[in-house]
Design an enzyme around this catalytic site. Structure first.
Site, PDB file in Angstrom:
ATOM      1  N   ARG A  60      54.883 -24.137 105.350  1.00  0.00           N
ATOM      2  CA  ARG A  60      53.828 -23.153 105.126  1.00  0.00           C
ATOM      3  C   ARG A  60      53.601 -22.352 106.401  1.00  0.00           C
ATOM      4  O   ARG A  60      53.940 -22.789 107.492  1.00  0.00           O
ATOM      5  CB  ARG A  60      52.518 -23.846 104.727  1.00  0.00           C
ATOM      6  CG  ARG A  60      52.496 -24.334 103.274  1.00  0.00           C
ATOM      7  CD  ARG A  60      51.187 -25.008 102.950  1.00  0.00           C
ATOM      8  NE  ARG A  60      50.868 -26.033 103.924  1.00  0.00           N
ATOM      9  CZ  ARG A  60      50.043 -25.877 104.949  1.00  0.00           C
ATOM     10  NH1 ARG A  60      49.381 -24.759 105.121  1.00  0.00           N
ATOM     11  NH2 ARG A  60      49.839 -26.857 105.809  1.00  0.00           N
ATOM     12  N   LYS A 201      49.810 -24.934  97.267  1.00  0.00           N
ATOM     13  CA  LYS A 201      48.671 -24.983  98.166  1.00  0.00           C
ATOM     14  C   LYS A 201      47.738 -23.782  97.954  1.00  0.00           C
ATOM     15  O   LYS A 201      46.562 -23.836  98.291  1.00  0.00           O
ATOM     16  CB  LYS A 201      49.129 -25.106  99.630  1.00  0.00           C
ATOM     17  CG  LYS A 201      49.584 -26.536  99.990  1.00  0.00           C
ATOM     18  CD  LYS A 201      48.480 -27.536  99.801  1.00  0.00           C
ATOM     19  CE  LYS A 201      48.587 -28.909 100.434  1.00  0.00           C
ATOM     20  NZ  LYS A 201      49.719 -29.748 100.290  1.00  0.00           N
ATOM     21  N   HIS A 221      42.142 -33.753  99.856  1.00  0.00           N
ATOM     22  CA  HIS A 221      43.559 -33.760 100.186  1.00  0.00           C
ATOM     23  C   HIS A 221      43.968 -35.227 100.338  1.00  0.00           C
ATOM     24  O   HIS A 221      43.957 -35.782 101.439  1.00  0.00           O
ATOM     25  CB  HIS A 221      43.801 -32.984 101.488  1.00  0.00           C
ATOM     26  CG  HIS A 221      45.254 -32.819 101.818  1.00  0.00           C
ATOM     27  ND1 HIS A 221      45.727 -32.824 103.105  1.00  0.00           N
ATOM     28  CD2 HIS A 221      46.337 -32.630 101.024  1.00  0.00           C
ATOM     29  CE1 HIS A 221      47.044 -32.639 103.082  1.00  0.00           C
ATOM     30  NE2 HIS A 221      47.428 -32.530 101.843  1.00  0.00           N
ATOM     31  N   SER A 239      49.778 -34.048 106.869  1.00  0.00           N
ATOM     32  CA  SER A 239      51.195 -34.048 106.491  1.00  0.00           C
ATOM     33  C   SER A 239      51.973 -35.106 107.276  1.00  0.00           C
ATOM     34  O   SER A 239      51.843 -35.215 108.492  1.00  0.00           O
ATOM     35  CB  SER A 239      51.777 -32.663 106.753  1.00  0.00           C
ATOM     36  OG  SER A 239      53.076 -32.611 106.251  1.00  0.00           O
ATOM     37  N   LYS A 243      50.799 -40.204 102.590  1.00  0.00           N
ATOM     38  CA  LYS A 243      50.105 -40.125 101.292  1.00  0.00           C
ATOM     39  C   LYS A 243      51.072 -40.371 100.128  1.00  0.00           C
ATOM     40  O   LYS A 243      50.817 -41.196  99.258  1.00  0.00           O
ATOM     41  CB  LYS A 243      49.441 -38.743 101.102  1.00  0.00           C
ATOM     42  CG  LYS A 243      48.281 -38.476 102.011  1.00  0.00           C
ATOM     43  CD  LYS A 243      47.619 -37.140 101.706  1.00  0.00           C
ATOM     44  CE  LYS A 243      48.534 -35.937 101.871  1.00  0.00           C
ATOM     45  NZ  LYS A 243      49.068 -35.779 103.243  1.00  0.00           N
ATOM     46  N   THR A 244      52.183 -39.630 100.139  1.00  0.00           N
ATOM     47  CA  THR A 244      53.134 -39.754  99.028  1.00  0.00           C
ATOM     48  C   THR A 244      53.826 -41.113  99.065  1.00  0.00           C
ATOM     49  O   THR A 244      53.891 -41.823  98.063  1.00  0.00           O
ATOM     50  CB  THR A 244      54.168 -38.604  99.094  1.00  0.00           C
ATOM     51  OG1 THR A 244      53.461 -37.366  99.007  1.00  0.00           O
ATOM     52  CG2 THR A 244      55.163 -38.687  97.961  1.00  0.00           C
ATOM     53  N   ASP A 258      48.840 -35.946  96.183  1.00  0.00           N
ATOM     54  CA  ASP A 258      48.405 -34.960  97.193  1.00  0.00           C
ATOM     55  C   ASP A 258      47.023 -34.331  97.020  1.00  0.00           C
ATOM     56  O   ASP A 258      46.372 -34.031  98.007  1.00  0.00           O
ATOM     57  CB  ASP A 258      49.446 -33.847  97.266  1.00  0.00           C
ATOM     58  CG  ASP A 258      49.395 -33.055  98.553  1.00  0.00           C
ATOM     59  OD1 ASP A 258      49.322 -33.680  99.628  1.00  0.00           O
ATOM     60  OD2 ASP A 258      49.411 -31.813  98.494  1.00  0.00           O
ATOM     61  N   ARG A 323      62.399 -31.601 101.502  1.00  0.00           N
ATOM     62  CA  ARG A 323      61.458 -32.003 100.444  1.00  0.00           C
ATOM     63  C   ARG A 323      62.141 -32.164  99.115  1.00  0.00           C
ATOM     64  O   ARG A 323      63.212 -31.598  98.874  1.00  0.00           O
ATOM     65  CB  ARG A 323      60.401 -30.894 100.257  1.00  0.00           C
ATOM     66  CG  ARG A 323      59.454 -30.712 101.403  1.00  0.00           C
ATOM     67  CD  ARG A 323      58.260 -31.603 101.232  1.00  0.00           C
ATOM     68  NE  ARG A 323      57.317 -31.425 102.323  1.00  0.00           N
ATOM     69  CZ  ARG A 323      56.112 -31.992 102.348  1.00  0.00           C
ATOM     70  NH1 ARG A 323      55.696 -32.737 101.347  1.00  0.00           N
ATOM     71  NH2 ARG A 323      55.327 -31.819 103.375  1.00  0.00           N
TER      72      ARG A 323
HETATM   73  P1  ATP Z   1      52.380 -34.124 102.930  1.00  0.00           P
HETATM   74  O1  ATP Z   1      50.910 -33.845 102.944  1.00  0.00           O
HETATM   75  O2  ATP Z   1      53.130 -33.162 103.785  1.00  0.00           O
HETATM   76  O3  ATP Z   1      52.934 -34.243 101.542  1.00  0.00           O
HETATM   77  P2  ATP Z   1      52.372 -37.061 103.176  1.00  0.00           P
HETATM   78  O4  ATP Z   1      51.111 -37.581 103.762  1.00  0.00           O
HETATM   79  O5  ATP Z   1      52.540 -37.191 101.708  1.00  0.00           O
HETATM   80  O6  ATP Z   1      52.617 -35.548 103.685  1.00  0.00           O
HETATM   81  P3  ATP Z   1      54.782 -38.604 103.266  1.00  0.00           P
HETATM   82  O7  ATP Z   1      55.617 -37.683 102.452  1.00  0.00           O
HETATM   83  O8  ATP Z   1      54.332 -39.854 102.592  1.00  0.00           O
HETATM   84  O9  ATP Z   1      53.563 -37.826 103.905  1.00  0.00           O
HETATM   85  O10 ATP Z   1      55.601 -38.914 104.584  1.00  0.00           O
HETATM   86  C1  ATP Z   1      55.540 -40.090 105.349  1.00  0.00           C
HETATM   87  C2  ATP Z   1      56.893 -40.212 106.063  1.00  0.00           C
HETATM   88  O11 ATP Z   1      56.840 -41.188 107.070  1.00  0.00           O
HETATM   89  C3  ATP Z   1      57.971 -40.628 105.084  1.00  0.00           C
HETATM   90  O12 ATP Z   1      59.159 -39.970 105.451  1.00  0.00           O
HETATM   91  C4  ATP Z   1      58.073 -42.139 105.333  1.00  0.00           C
HETATM   92  O13 ATP Z   1      59.334 -42.655 105.021  1.00  0.00           O
HETATM   93  C5  ATP Z   1      57.814 -42.200 106.829  1.00  0.00           C
HETATM   94  N1  ATP Z   1      57.250 -43.469 107.336  1.00  0.00           N
HETATM   95  C6  ATP Z   1      57.789 -44.206 108.312  1.00  0.00           C
HETATM   96  N2  ATP Z   1      57.030 -45.281 108.595  1.00  0.00           N
HETATM   97  C7  ATP Z   1      55.963 -45.230 107.775  1.00  0.00           C
HETATM   98  C8  ATP Z   1      54.822 -46.063 107.599  1.00  0.00           C
HETATM   99  N3  ATP Z   1      54.628 -47.155 108.335  1.00  0.00           N
HETATM  100  N4  ATP Z   1      53.922 -45.701 106.653  1.00  0.00           N
HETATM  101  C9  ATP Z   1      54.095 -44.581 105.924  1.00  0.00           C
HETATM  102  N5  ATP Z   1      55.149 -43.757 106.056  1.00  0.00           N
HETATM  103  C10 ATP Z   1      56.096 -44.078 106.972  1.00  0.00           C
HETATM  104 MN    MN Z   2      52.861 -35.754 100.189  1.00  0.00          MN
END
Ligand code: ATP
Ligand code: MN
Length: 538
Positions: A60, A201, A221, A239, A243-244, A258, A323
């Site tokens: 973004r 978004k 969020h 980010s 979360k995911t 999300d 992604r």
């Molecule tokens: P966005 O808001 O951009 O979607 P998000 O909060 O959903 O971000 P995730 O997509 O879940 O973020 O990304 C977390 C990344 O960190 C993943 O690539 C995951 O494999 C990695 N990771 C490594 N160690 C950990 C951990 N201990 N806990 C969570 N994620 C981890």
């Molecule tokens: Mn996510």
């Protein structure tokens, strides 16, 4: 020849100002996938999903996101660097230029919804220049049933033309790309960028205004899932904090990854109909549910393939922000519809690259409010040689770029809801352990999962004084033991093996917290201010 499920309905685009366009209305994801491949706009990878490249932008562009300043928004929006005002007349002119750009072209149009709860459902008509952007809208928004489609009355419009470039001088944008919301016209325009995340978004930002202002509902969020007993958990975080990853849990039904709303009827509902997962270093071993969701129908963005069409998830030569989007039913264990009851547990996820925040701790209500307003995570230096110093990053409500109102407004709503619902709030550091970025390493995913499971199974009650330790800097309750996690991991200080370096770094982060919080102090009670780290400096 492929056979497709056709929609019989036809629509006219006259009212939108798009003339003589070839309208591709409500095509199936299979059709959009095939068209993208036929036109050379994407390729099919070995797992059957489509891979596309979003072009110049692979993320973004927050500096190019504007809100039209008009009677609805002028006294309500928190104007500044995040919510940048845009002139209504200029918006009208830019919109006209965009629709004439789309005229005489092929346009992909899709009707869909946001908000899984019928009482809040927002109907949206999305116009895309590219077929894969329209497939993204299919994946990420809520798909109407045939009946719903026949009676569809679009309230919001999203106009998306990655190939249309604004002229900053004439159009009033900062540069050629833009994402602009007009709340009076109920139109979001996204141009000059192919990054799909701008589309979802844009609607998220619209809901973050509409729901609290007109529907008394708190937009968040966060991701959300439900346990077998119907207990909802939500996970806030910026980010890349997890979360995911963490909401996708084989033992819990996924509500969404999300964006959610928390209603006054004690429910939490997903805004979306799909997930948008980061795939950097994705492995089947560590994240099987997400890995297996990458099949026909999913769209991979900016990944690198080998000669056989196999994705190399370790290759970040295009971007670190690779992604995949997929409809939520690509995940096996999901909640249908995407609605849960009041949350029982809230997790604040932070990827602390200083490695000083405990991997899991429990927050008091004041600490919860303080950390929500602060919205801390860290940015690690990219791949530039020699740069090892992490940077603290604060984003109010764990999502400031999408929040049109003052953060205190969302924080007040959250505090009230948390107290009424009696939720437990936990701070989870999914970032570094054993030292800062460059010295320590990222917390193992299996340990973070074990800590979260322990909370959700009631194994981390912290009922007795002996069960936890009050962290001397952050003041949070750090459990002494946790099933499935080596005890040494629970105390960040112990993982460092260097008390002085640990405290020096912790105080450095403390100072960054305090500096950031200054701008909110006037809006916050003494009780919330007390929720911050202790007043030590070095
Ligand atoms: P966005 O808001 O951009 O979607 P998000 O909060 O959903 O971000 P995730 O997509 O879940 O973020 O990304 C977390 C990344 O960190 C993943 O690539 C995951 O494999 C990695 N990771 C490594 N160690 C950990 C951990 N201990 N806990 C969570 N994620 C981890
Ligand atoms: Mn996510």
């Amino acid at each position: 020849m492929n056979s497709y499920n056709q929609v019989s309905k036809t629509i006219s685009l006259d009212q939108y100002g798009i003339k003589n366009a070839k309208i591709n209305y409500q095509l199936s994801p299979e059709q959009l996938h095939d068209i993208s491949v036929e036109k050379g706009l994407g390729v099919e990878v070995s797992s059957g999903s489509l891979a596309i490249s979003t072009g110049e932008f692979t993320g973004r562009s927050p500096k190019d996101r504007f809100i039209v300043k008009d009677d609805i928004t002028k006294d309500r929006v928190w104007w500044g660097d995040i919510n940048i005002p845009f002139d209504p007349d200029k918006f009208g002119r830019l919109y006209s230029k965009m629709v004439s750009y789309l005229s005489n072209k092929e346009v992909y149009v899709r009707d869909c919804y946001a908000c899984a709860d019928d009482n809040y459902k927002l109907s949206i008509r999305v116009f895309n220049e590219y077929p894969w952007s329209n497939q993204f809208a299919h994946n990420m928004f809520i798909r109407p049933t045939e009946d719903e489609l026949n009676n569809f009355n679009p309230e919001w419009t999203v106009m998306n033309a990655p190939g249309f470039m604004a002229d900053p001088e004439e159009d009033g944008t900062r540069q050629h790309n833009f994402a602009i919301l007009d709340f009076s016209k109920k139109i979001a325009i996204v141009g000059g960028t192919g990054y799909t995340g701008e589309i979802k978004k844009g609607i998220f930002s619209a809901l973050n205004f509409v729901l609290p202002v007109f529907k008394n509902t708190l937009p968040m969020h966060c991701s959300a899932n439900v346990g077998k007993d119907g207990d909802t958990a939500i996970f806030f975080g910026l980010s890349g904090t997890g979360k995911t990853t963490l909401s996708t849990d084989p033992n819990r039904s996924l509500i969404g990854d999300d964006e959610h709303g928390w209603t006054n009827e004690n429910t939490v509902f997903n805004f979306e109909g799909g997930c948008y997962a980061k795939v950097i270093n994705l492995s089947r071993d560590k994240e099987p549910e997400i890995y297996d969701a990458i099949k026909k129908g999913a769209i991979l963005e900016n990944v690198v393939l080998d000669g056989n069409g196999v994705v190399d998830f370790g290759d970040t030569s295009i971007t670190q922000n690779t992604r995949v989007s997929y409809p939520i039913h690509h995940i096996e264990n999901i909640q249908i519809p995407s609605i849960g009851k009041n949350p029982k547990n809230i997790f604040f996820l932070t990827a602390d690259a200083f490695g000083v925040i405990p991997p899991i701790s429990k927050l008091t209500p004041s600490q919860a409010a303080y950390h929500f307003i602060s919205g801390y995570t860290a940015k690690v230096a990219g791949t530039e040689a020699g740069v090892v110093e992490p940077m603290p990053s604060f984003s109010a409500c764990f999502g400031a770029p999408f929040m049109p109102l003052h953060p205190a407004k969302y924080a007040e709503m959250l505090s009230k809801k948390m107290i009424e619902a009696g939720v437990n709030v936990w701070l989870v550091n999914t970032g570094w352990t054993g030292g800062p970025y460059g010295v320590g390493k990222r917390m193992e995913l299996k340990y973070t999962r074990a800590m979260i499971n322990a909370v959700l199974n009631g194994d981390l009650g912290l009922y007795n004084y002996d069960d936890y330790h009050i962290h001397s800097v952050f003041g949070v309750a750090q459990p002494r033991t946790c099933p499935g996690v080596p005890t040494s991991v629970l105390s960040p200080r112990q993982t460092w093996n260097d008390d002085k370096a640990y405290y020096t770094t912790a105080f450095k982060l403390t100072n960054a917290f305090r500096e950031n919080f200054k701008k909110f102090e006037a809006h916050c009670s003494e009780e919330i201010r007390r929720g911050g780290p202790q007043r030590y400096t070095f």
